[in-house]
Write a protein that holds these residues in place. Structure first.
Motif, PDB file in Angstrom:
ATOM      1  N   UNK A   1       0.808  -1.225   0.000  1.00 12.62           N
ATOM      2  CA  UNK A   1       0.000   0.000   0.000  1.00 12.62           C
ATOM      3  C   UNK A   1       0.837   1.269   0.000  1.00 12.62           C
ATOM      4  N   UNK A   2       2.172   1.122  -0.100  1.00  7.04           N
ATOM      5  CA  UNK A   2       3.025   2.299  -0.226  1.00  7.04           C
ATOM      6  C   UNK A   2       3.398   2.974   1.078  1.00  7.04           C
ATOM      7  N   UNK A   3       3.075   2.349   2.225  1.00  6.00           N
ATOM      8  CA  UNK A   3       3.401   2.979   3.501  1.00  6.00           C
ATOM      9  C   UNK A   3       4.883   2.912   3.836  1.00  6.00           C
ATOM     10  N   UNK A   4       5.620   2.041   3.155  1.00  4.77           N
ATOM     11  CA  UNK A   4       7.050   1.936   3.386  1.00  4.77           C
ATOM     12  C   UNK A   4       7.745   1.579   2.085  1.00  4.77           C
ATOM     13  N   UNK A   5       9.007   1.934   1.989  1.00  7.86           N
ATOM     14  CA  UNK A   5       9.799   1.596   0.811  1.00  7.86           C
ATOM     15  C   UNK A   5      10.871   0.562   1.149  1.00  7.86           C
ATOM     16  N   UNK A   6      10.671  -0.148   2.256  1.00  8.36           N
ATOM     17  CA  UNK A   6      11.615  -1.186   2.639  1.00  8.36           C
ATOM     18  C   UNK A   6      11.657  -2.286   1.586  1.00  8.36           C
ATOM     19  N   UNK A   7      12.776  -3.009   1.551  1.00 10.21           N
ATOM     20  CA  UNK A   7      12.925  -4.110   0.605  1.00 10.21           C
ATOM     21  C   UNK A   7      12.208  -5.349   1.126  1.00 10.21           C
ATOM     22  N   UNK A   8      11.880  -6.237   0.221  1.00  8.23           N
ATOM     23  CA  UNK A   8      11.248  -7.498   0.584  1.00  8.23           C
ATOM     24  C   UNK A   8      12.237  -8.348   1.373  1.00  8.23           C
ATOM     25  N   UNK A   9      11.783  -8.950   2.449  1.00 11.13           N
ATOM     26  CA  UNK A   9      12.648  -9.719   3.331  1.00 11.13           C
ATOM     27  C   UNK A   9      13.204 -10.949   2.621  1.00 11.13           C
ATOM     28  N   UNK A  10      14.487 -11.244   2.881  1.00  8.83           N
ATOM     29  CA  UNK A  10      15.142 -12.367   2.215  1.00  8.83           C
ATOM     30  C   UNK A  10      14.477 -13.688   2.564  1.00  8.83           C
ATOM     31  N   UNK A  11      13.906 -13.798   3.759  1.00 13.69           N
ATOM     32  CA  UNK A  11      13.231 -15.043   4.144  1.00 13.69           C
ATOM     33  C   UNK A  11      12.016 -15.301   3.257  1.00 13.69           C
ATOM     34  N   UNK A  12      11.357 -14.233   2.808  1.00 16.76           N
ATOM     35  CA  UNK A  12      10.207 -14.390   1.909  1.00 16.76           C
ATOM     36  C   UNK A  12      10.654 -14.842   0.531  1.00 16.76           C
ATOM     37  N   UNK A  13      11.671 -14.192  -0.025  1.00 16.40           N
ATOM     38  CA  UNK A  13      12.100 -14.541  -1.379  1.00 16.40           C
ATOM     39  C   UNK A  13      12.739 -15.921  -1.435  1.00 16.40           C
ATOM     40  N   UNK A  14      13.377 -16.357  -0.352  1.00 18.47           N
ATOM     41  CA  UNK A  14      13.998 -17.686  -0.357  1.00 18.47           C
ATOM     42  C   UNK A  14      12.991 -18.789  -0.614  1.00 18.47           C
ATOM     43  N   UNK A  15      11.768 -18.603  -0.130  1.00 18.17           N
ATOM     44  CA  UNK A  15      10.742 -19.620  -0.357  1.00 18.17           C
ATOM     45  C   UNK A  15      10.398 -19.749  -1.837  1.00 18.17           C
ATOM     46  N   UNK A  16      10.615 -18.678  -2.591  1.00 17.38           N
ATOM     47  CA  UNK A  16      10.320 -18.701  -4.030  1.00 17.38           C
ATOM     48  C   UNK A  16      11.534 -19.125  -4.846  1.00 17.38           C
ATOM     49  N   UNK A  17      12.716 -18.707  -4.437  1.00 11.03           N
ATOM     50  CA  UNK A  17      13.908 -19.064  -5.213  1.00 11.03           C
ATOM     51  C   UNK A  17      14.294 -20.526  -5.030  1.00 11.03           C
ATOM     52  N   UNK A  18      13.927 -21.113  -3.900  1.00  9.31           N
ATOM     53  CA  UNK A  18      14.315 -22.500  -3.646  1.00  9.31           C
ATOM     54  C   UNK A  18      13.779 -23.448  -4.711  1.00  9.31           C
ATOM     55  N   UNK A  19      12.520 -23.240  -5.140  1.00  9.86           N
ATOM     56  CA  UNK A  19      11.954 -24.147  -6.140  1.00  9.86           C
ATOM     57  C   UNK A  19      12.616 -23.937  -7.505  1.00  9.86           C
ATOM     58  N   UNK A  20      13.041 -22.711  -7.802  1.00  7.98           N
ATOM     59  CA  UNK A  20      13.754 -22.450  -9.053  1.00  7.98           C
ATOM     60  C   UNK A  20      15.122 -23.119  -9.018  1.00  7.98           C
ATOM     61  N   UNK A  21      15.825 -22.967  -7.910  1.00  8.68           N
ATOM     62  CA  UNK A  21      17.143 -23.594  -7.761  1.00  8.68           C
ATOM     63  C   UNK A  21      17.060 -25.105  -7.921  1.00  8.68           C
TER      64      UNK A  21
END
Length: 246
Positions: A202-222
């Motif tokens: 919703x634009x309330x913050x410009x923080x980056x996406x947490x690495x723990x979240x992206x790891x769940x998606x990259x693991x299946x690609x790897x």
């Protein structure tokens, strides 16, 4: 029922879903990945990592695959070239709606793949899945997985005929959009379905996406890409190193 209000709800749900998919795809597409030799842990240079297929660099390749996973739960890549030893030299992302996959048995050898209506050997498809259920070789989108977790079955609609293999924007599955609208899910609930802090949507913050979240998606690609590499080689996204340094 107010048709204008219904259309507004559809648009709000769609915007939130696309925002989640875009955030995941943009973040992972910009994350470097490397090919390693398993025993020495030495980084290896290969065109498959820098440019997985003709006309598509690694960032675009990752973006397309994550978008497919986020909106369909499945990403398909056609092996369009092999090296002298028979290992993949090119992985061409396919539009997920151009692929019909049929599971005949619990093992991968029992899969039938039709690409734009033409049968393709399973050994020529690298099939990446997200939220795969026990005994199934298909993945689920986060929305469909969320529905199943609360005991709701979303019937898949027939794929749109005439979808070719050329890449084009992926739309939200109509039956999944109806599920979100019928339950009055807004951006916060949709963000939670994708495992993303609502403040990033919703634009309330410009923080980056947490690495723990992206790891769940990259693991299946790897896992999927590593499975078709020469024995003793594997791919890893650089976020693993970032996690260990944090």
């Amino acid at each position: 029922m107010d048709p204008d209000g219904e259309n507004l709800r559809d648009a709000q749900c769609a915007v939130a879903v696309f925002a989640c998919a875009r955030l995941l795809a943009d973040t992972i597409a910009s994350t470097p990945w490397h090919l390693y030799e398993r025993y020495t842990r030495q980084s290896l240079l290969t065109p498959l990592i820098s440019q997985p297929c003709a006309g598509v660099d690694s960032s675009e390749w990752k973006w397309r695959n994550v978008t497919s996973l986020a909106l369909r739960g499945n990403a398909y890549n056609l092996i369009t070239a092999r090296d002298g030893d028979g290992h993949p030299a090119e992985l061409t992302p396919l539009h997920p709606d151009a692929v019909t996959a049929i599971q005949r048995t619990p093992d991968a050898d029992g899969m039938i793949y039709l690409v734009a209506g033409d049968r393709v050997r399973p050994m020529d498809i690298v099939h990446i899945t997200r939220y795969r259920m026990p005994g199934q070789l298909f993945g689920l989108s986060p929305i469909r997985q969320a529905a199943q977790s609360i005991g709701i079955s979303i019937a898949a609609e027939e794929p749109t005929p005439g979808v070719g293999i050329d890449w084009k924007p992926i739309t939200i599955a109509p039956e999944e959009l109806r599920f979100l609208e019928d339950r009055n899910f807004g951006a916060p609930q949709i963000a939670c379905i994708y495992g993303i802090p609502p403040s990033l949507i919703d634009g309330r913050t410009e923080d980056a996406l947490d690495v723990h979240t992206t790891m769940n998606w990259t693991a299946c690609i790897e896992q999927a890409v590593s499975s078709c590499l020469p024995r003793g080689q594997f791919v890893r996204f650089e976020q693993y190193a970032q996690l260990h340094r944090s």
